[in-house]
Structures are given as C-alpha cells and as structure tokens.
Design an enzyme around this catalytic site. Structure first.
Site, PDB file in Angstrom:
ATOM      1  N   GLU A 178      -2.104  -9.019  -1.021  1.00  0.00           N
ATOM      2  CA  GLU A 178      -3.557  -9.129  -0.812  1.00  0.00           C
ATOM      3  C   GLU A 178      -4.304  -9.101  -2.145  1.00  0.00           C
ATOM      4  O   GLU A 178      -5.285  -9.815  -2.333  1.00  0.00           O
ATOM      5  CB  GLU A 178      -4.043  -8.019   0.127  1.00  0.00           C
TER       6      GLU A 178
ATOM      7  N   ALA B 258       0.869  -1.178   0.000  1.00  0.00           N
ATOM      8  CA  ALA B 258       0.000   0.000   0.000  1.00  0.00           C
ATOM      9  C   ALA B 258       0.909   1.231   0.000  1.00  0.00           C
ATOM     10  O   ALA B 258       2.108   1.112   0.200  1.00  0.00           O
ATOM     11  CB  ALA B 258      -0.877  -0.020   1.245  1.00  0.00           C
TER      12      ALA B 258
ATOM     13  N   GLY C 244      -0.397  -4.927   0.687  1.00  0.00           N
ATOM     14  CA  GLY C 244      -1.538  -4.796  -0.214  1.00  0.00           C
ATOM     15  C   GLY C 244      -1.304  -5.501  -1.544  1.00  0.00           C
ATOM     16  O   GLY C 244      -2.256  -5.962  -2.185  1.00  0.00           O
TER      17      GLY C 244
ATOM     18  N   GLU D 156       3.138  -5.793   7.289  1.00  0.00           N
ATOM     19  CA  GLU D 156       2.438  -4.706   7.990  1.00  0.00           C
ATOM     20  C   GLU D 156       2.834  -4.551   9.450  1.00  0.00           C
ATOM     21  O   GLU D 156       2.886  -3.444   9.979  1.00  0.00           O
ATOM     22  CB  GLU D 156       0.923  -4.906   7.893  1.00  0.00           C
TER      23      GLU D 156
END
Ligand code: NAD
Length: 692
Positions: free
Chosen positions: A105, A62, A102, A125
């Site tokens: 993911e 992200a 991300g 994370e």
C-alpha cells in the site's frame, strides 16, 4: 542507524527503513518516514524521494501486534499514505524481498515502483480475516484491473516482479544494485509533471457481471467468511465511485473486519502457530543434529507417505518391509502419487525420477545402521513395535533418533525396551502423511532436549507444523476426537440422524462432520479401538449402533458403504437400512427419539472437544490452548476462521460453555470451570503461564 535513515544521493533523498526482521510498519516507522518527507519538502535542492527497505526486504506488512492497540497508539499507516499520495515531489518505491499488505500500500501511494527481479508483491490481509485498509482495495484495481486485483486480494497470494511489471504494477525491473537503480530512475523522472497518481486513475475492466461472479465464487472458496465479501464490495466502489468515497468506506469496513470474531480467530492461529515451536527449556543453544538420511519401517499407508516428505526435500530414505510384495506395493503407491503430481504439472518427470532415486527399498533392517533418524510405521500393535525397537537398539548407530508413528500406544513403554530411551520419540503424522501439515511430536518421559529440538527443526524442514505433546492415549488430537465421536454417536442414539450431526459441523465450516470423517478413516478402525479399550478396562463388548453397522460389513468409504453409501465420486448418501438399524436400536433400548436442534448438535459436539482439551491442558499433555487449536486446524479441518475449538470456546465465553455442558448433563473439566468462574479465557490462561 535510525529506524528510517535519510541519505542524500545528489538531488535524490533516499529513505531507508531499518526495522528488522521484515520492516513491518511498527510504531516509529511512520514517524521516521514523515520526518523524511519533511526534509524532502523543505530541501529546495531535493527533486525526488526513494523509499527502500534495509536488510532483506521492503516493508513486509503492517505490524499485526498493533492491530488491537487503541487508535491513537497504533501506527498511522493511512495518515502517512494520504500524505505520500499528495506529495508534491516524485516518490519511488524500491522493492526487494516482499512488499506485502501495508508495504504494498505504501508502494502504491508512491508515484513509481521499481523492483528487483525476485521481489514479490501482494495483499495477504484476507488470510487474517481483514482487508487492505490503507488504500489497497482502491489503488490495486486502478492499476491491475478489478479482475486481477480481486484474484490477488481474495487469494492473498503474492505475485512475482515479472508479472507485476507486465501488469503495470511495477514500472521497472532493476538488474544489479536496487538502490542505485532506483536513484537513477528517480532522477530520470524527476521533472515529469503532472505526477502520476494511482488515485487519479480509473478502473479499466469493471462490469457488474465481474463482481457478481466474484460474489458467487467466494460462496464456495470462502464459505461463511466476512472479509472476502467486504473486499469485493470495496473493489466495486473503486470501479464505480470517486477515490475518496472508496477510501472512506475502506476505513470503516477495515474496522468491521478487524473487530470480527473471524479476524480475531485467524490472528490467534497466526500467533499460535509461531508459538507452537517454542518449548520451555529449549533454547537456541540446545544442541541439534542434522538429518542427512532417514530409515522408515513399514511401507503401508503411513510409511509411504512419510517417506515422501523426506524425498521431497532431498533426504535419502531407506524403507524396510517384511515381504517383497508389500515393498513393491508400497513403492508403486509412492511412484503413482508422484506421477499424478507430474500429470497435474506440479512436478517434472525428471523430479519424479530424482525423488524415486533417493529411495532404497529393502527387506533387511540392518540396512538402517547409518540412518540419522528411523521412523517406525508398522501395525498398531505393542508387541510388534517392542520387537522392532529392541532390534533397532542393536542396529541403529549411536545418536540416531528412533521414532514411532503410533497413534495410540504408550511411547514410554516402546522406549523402555531400548538401552537409549533418550533417543526415542513419537512422530505422529496424519493421513495422508504427504499432504497433512500437522505433526504431533510426542515427548516421552526420557526423550532428550536435543532429540526434541532436532525433530522440531525437521518438522519445519519437511514443511510440517510441529506441535509438541505428551504421552497419553491418543495424544492430543485423537484423544479429543474420540470424545467427539462418542458424543456424535450419543446424539444419534437420542434422535439425531447422522447427516444432521455432519450438517451441523459442515455449517460451522468443517469440510467433514464426525460421521463423514469416520467413514473416511474406516469404521473398522474405531470399532477395533473400542473393542480393545473395553477389553483392557474389563468392560463388556461394546454394542452401540455404530458397532452393529460395522458388523454388517459396512466399513466406510473403502468398501463403498459405511454410515453412508458412496458413489464413484465418493459423495455420501444416507442409506435406508442404516437408518432402520438405528431406529431398531433405539426401540430395543427403549429410547424415544427427539428432535435435536442444530444449536444443540453444534454445542455438544464442539464442547466435547473443548472439555477434553481443558483436561489435556490441566494434565500438561498440551502446553497451550493455542497448541490444541493448531492441532485441530492442521490435523482435523477445523476452519482457521473459527480459531480452533479452544479459541471458539473463548469467543462463546467460557461461562456459557460450562453452563451449556452442565445443561446437557456433562461435568465441565475443573480447569474449564475454574476459568469460567474467574471470567477468564483459555488465551488468558496461556498468557498467564507465559506460553502465549
Ligand atoms: P498399514 O497396515 O497400512 O501399514 C503397515 C505396514 O507395516 C504393512 O505394509 C506391513 O507389511 C508393515 N510391517 C509390519 N510389520 C513389519 C516389520 N516388522 N517390519 C517392516 N514392516 C512391517 O498401517 P498404517 O495405516 O500405515 O499404520 C502404521 C502406523 O501408523 C500404525 O501405528 C498406525 O496407528 C499409525 N497411524 C496410522 C494412521 C492412519 O490414518 N492410517 C494415522 C496416523 C498414525
């Protein structure tokens, strides 16, 4: 080229993300991907979709900079992932470089994943005090099992594609061209129904014991941290509840973690570390030299460790001593360190020999005439250092960098004995120099930009975090730690026991408190510094309780006894004689000992660092509050999840810090007072100066 390119390969639509440098999931990326899915949905002749990264990587995560944006402005990763999971045509993630956070993911929400052999996949994370917030906590355990998923999510470390294939996280390793391989894979699976969806799978290895054990284990590995325990809760939901329930909980807990001081602090350090390398006035065009060989003077504690940093990256080192005995001793310590690493399997015996082969021991300083950089690491004595730099000036080739590892001495004065002060710099390594990641790069008045830029590059090359500091007694780290030591001794004088002060810092997350640290460094070192400083300032000989302890012969861990006693496991145990000495000292000074709360211990110790840090900022010895925090994280064991002393003060509120200092009878530094009065933070001060 748009941020997400759509190209047709027959009946397969390839979506290529072009968001350099690492294809982070920034604003614009989800919009582009949605447009791609729209096209795939509408194109009747499109049978499958491939998502691939342009440039050197798949999506590497992200965009951390968007974490604090209002929700409607932040890129909607969860919205995209929900659509991807439910998409009616087969989707394939084609992974090269890294699929992190991300990025992984997104890949997990595709029906299939293919990867190059050298790709790496992970959910890091936790390192930023958050958790995978877009399905990662729910999907990863459904693929690799709860045990492995917890291992990956709690360490934050990625795994390689081969392991990912064995675990079923990757369906196929593509040899050769990834894009072509992914398209072929998509075509081969285009008609398979039902579409395999990870969200519809069950976690295979769940048991209550597994989660209980994980909770027990993070108490040790992640003491005091929030996000690891939330990650375990979520993995347990993945194992025990329908997907939707875990998915919803993940969104809530992600926000809780993201908005915590711990995550703010970890993100602060993440950015501060990157900022630290940026120096006003230095640009990409500042000339640098390549370091191809190094010379080190002194093969003692520091010289040996410093040499290992160079040998580890293949830079040959010539090391100079004054006697054969000292040289042999120094070399044998280096060899022993390498052999210990080999025993632990971190190094092959061949590598040990290769590294030792790059090391040339000598008693002749003239052997340094070819070195690109020479680092002096002899006794902390100005006359000895000046003598050495005078000789180096004669010996070193033009353009060589002349560095000193002094911890306290004036680098300008050392430089002044040479005809080339622009080539002189301080490189302050921390002990053990082969382990500690911090390097204070001390810029003297005349140090050239080119020497500074070369040393910053060098720091990166040898795996250190280089922070540029100015010349003053103790530079940044030690100057602050001296004030902290003063405060710790004062607290004991007033009534605390040494172990209370240490326990307060341990509770904050520091592996060592002030007295555990002095015992490790050697009590005689601080004693000698205090004696020296008093002499220089014309003050009477220091006679504090700690000086008296040193004078009984207790010098710390190295003598098995200091403020504490030590057994063979180096576990500190309070000593009754030491306590008696402290009691007698107080009685002699007429001090009535009082109970000091943990809160007062913590505030006075940490705020002594903060107050000195504020002075250092004002004097321009450090460029940014963030630099000071980086120094404290990498050099002194301040926990990253507390952000370093300056960020910690920001979290507490500078008004509170200033008021608390005043309450304890101390004067807040002018900058601290000013920021407190203006209702600002150190981080704001950094930003306003354009340095944060
Ligand atoms: P040390 O006593 O372990 O080693 C110093 C070595 O230098 C000795 O082996 C000595 O024989 C050698 N030496 C002395 N004069 C020499 C000369 N003229 N030519 C060649 N060799 C000579 O000391 P140390 O702990 O390694 O400290 C070295 C420097 O590093 C000091 O300036 C110290 O302040 C600084 N420093 C130490 C630490 C630490 O934790 N020990 C941390 C950071 C910086």
């Amino acid at each position: 080229m748009s941020i997400v390119d759509q190209t047709r390969e027959g009946d397969v639509l390839v979506l290529t993300i072009n968001n350099p440098p690492v294809n982070a999931f920034s604003p614009g990326v989800p919009e582009g991907l949605h447009a791609g899915l729209d096209a795939a949905e509408q194109g009747e002749d499109i049978k499958a979709v491939v998502i691939i990264g342009g440039g050197r990587t798949f999506i590497a995560g992200a965009d951390i900079k968007t974490f604090d944006l209002p929700r409607e402005q932040a890129p909607d990763l969860r919205g995209f992932i929900a659509r991807l999971d439910a998409f009616p045509k087969p989707t394939v993630a084609a992974i090269h470089g890294t699929a992190l956070g991300g990025g992984l993911e997104v890949a997990l929400a595709c029906n299939y994943r293919v990867a190059t052999k050298d790709a790496r996949l992970g959910l890091p994370e936790v390192k930023l005090g958050v958790l995978p917030g877009a399905g990662g906590t729910q999907r990863l355990p459904r693929v690799v099992g709860a045990q492995k998923a917890l291992e990956m999510m709690l360490s934050g470390n990625p795994i390689g594609a081969t392991e990912a294939k064995e675990l079923g996280l990757v369906d196929e390793i593509v040899e050769g061209d990834l894009r072509a391989g992914a398209v072929a894979f998509a075509r081969a699976h285009a008609d398979e129904r039902p579409l395999p969806r990870i969200s519809e799978r069950q976690v295979q290895d769940a048991s209550p014991e597994l989660f209980a054990a994980a909770r027990e284990s993070v108490k040790k590995t992640h003491r005091g941290q929030l996000s690891p325990s939330l990650i375990i809760d979520l993995a347990e939901l993945a194992a025990t509840k329908p997907f939707q329930e875990g998915w919803d909980a993940e969104a809530r807990l992600f926000v809780q973690a993201k908005d915590s001081p711990q995550s703010r602090s970890l993100r602060h350090i993440f950015f501060a570390e990157r900022e630290a390398g940026k120096i006003p006035g230095l640009t990409k065009d500042t000339p640098t030299t390549e370091i191809k060989s190094a010379g080190i003077i002194g093969a003692g504690t520091m010289g040996g460790g410093i040499a290992m940093n160079f040998l580890n990256v293949g830079i040959p080192v010539t090391i100079v001593e004054t006697s054969q005995e000292a040289l042999d001793r120094g070399l044998s310590v280096i060899r022993r360190n390498y052999e210990n690493s080999a025993k632990k399997g971190r190094l092959s015996l061949e590598d040990v020999e290769k590294r030792m082969g790059l090391l040339t021991p000598t008693l002749d300083m003239n052997a340094l005439s070819d070195a690109d950089i020479i680092i002096e690491a002899v006794f902390e004595n100005m006359d000895v250092k000046k003598d050495i730099f005078g000789r180096l000036d004669q010996i070193a080739k033009p353009g060589a960098i002349l560095a000193t590892n002094t911890s306290t001495l004036d680098v300008n004065e050392i430089a002044s004995v040479t005809s080339r002060p622009e080539q002189v710099i301080g490189l302050h390594f921390f002990s053990p120099a082969n382990v500690m990641k911090l390097l204070e790069i001390v810029r003297a008045d005349k140090t050239s930009d080119s020497v500074l830029a070369t040393c910053l590059n060098l720091a990166r090359r040898i795996g250190k975090v280089g922070v540029v500091v100015g010349v003053c007694d103790g530079f940044v780290g030690n100057r602050m730690v001296h004030r902290y030591g003063d405060e710790a001794r004062k607290l004991v004088e007033e009534g605390a026991r040494p172990q209370d002060a240490d326990a307060a810092m341990n509770a904050l997350g520091l592996p060592m408190g002030p007295f555990q640290m002095t015992d490790m460094a050697g009590l005689d070192i601080g004693h000698a510094i205090r004696q020296h400083q008093a002499k220089v300032r014309g003050q009477p000989k220091p006679d504090g309780w700690l000086d008296r302890i040193v004078e009984t012969g207790r010098k710390g861990q190295k003598t098995g006894a200091g403020i504490y006693d030590y057994d063979e496991n180096r576990k500190p145990k309070p000593n009754a004689d030491v306590q008696q000495l402290i009691d007698d000292y107080r009685a002699e000074k007429g001090v009535q000992p009082r109970d000091i709360s943990q809160e007062e211990l913590t505030e006075r110790l940490v705020y002594s660092l903060v107050n000195e840090g504020a002075k250092i900022l004002e004097e321009g010895i450090a460029q940014r509050a963030g630099d000071i925090d980086v120094i404290y994280i990498y050099g002194y064991g301040f926990p990253a999840y507390r952000g370093g002393p300056m960020q910690y003060a920001d979290e507490m509120g500078l008004q509170n810090v200033a008021a608390s200092l005043e309450n304890y009878g101390q004067t807040p530094a002018p900058l601290l007072k000013q920021l407190a009065d203006e209702g600002k933070t150190f981080a704001q001060w950094d930003r306003e100066k354009g340095r944060g």
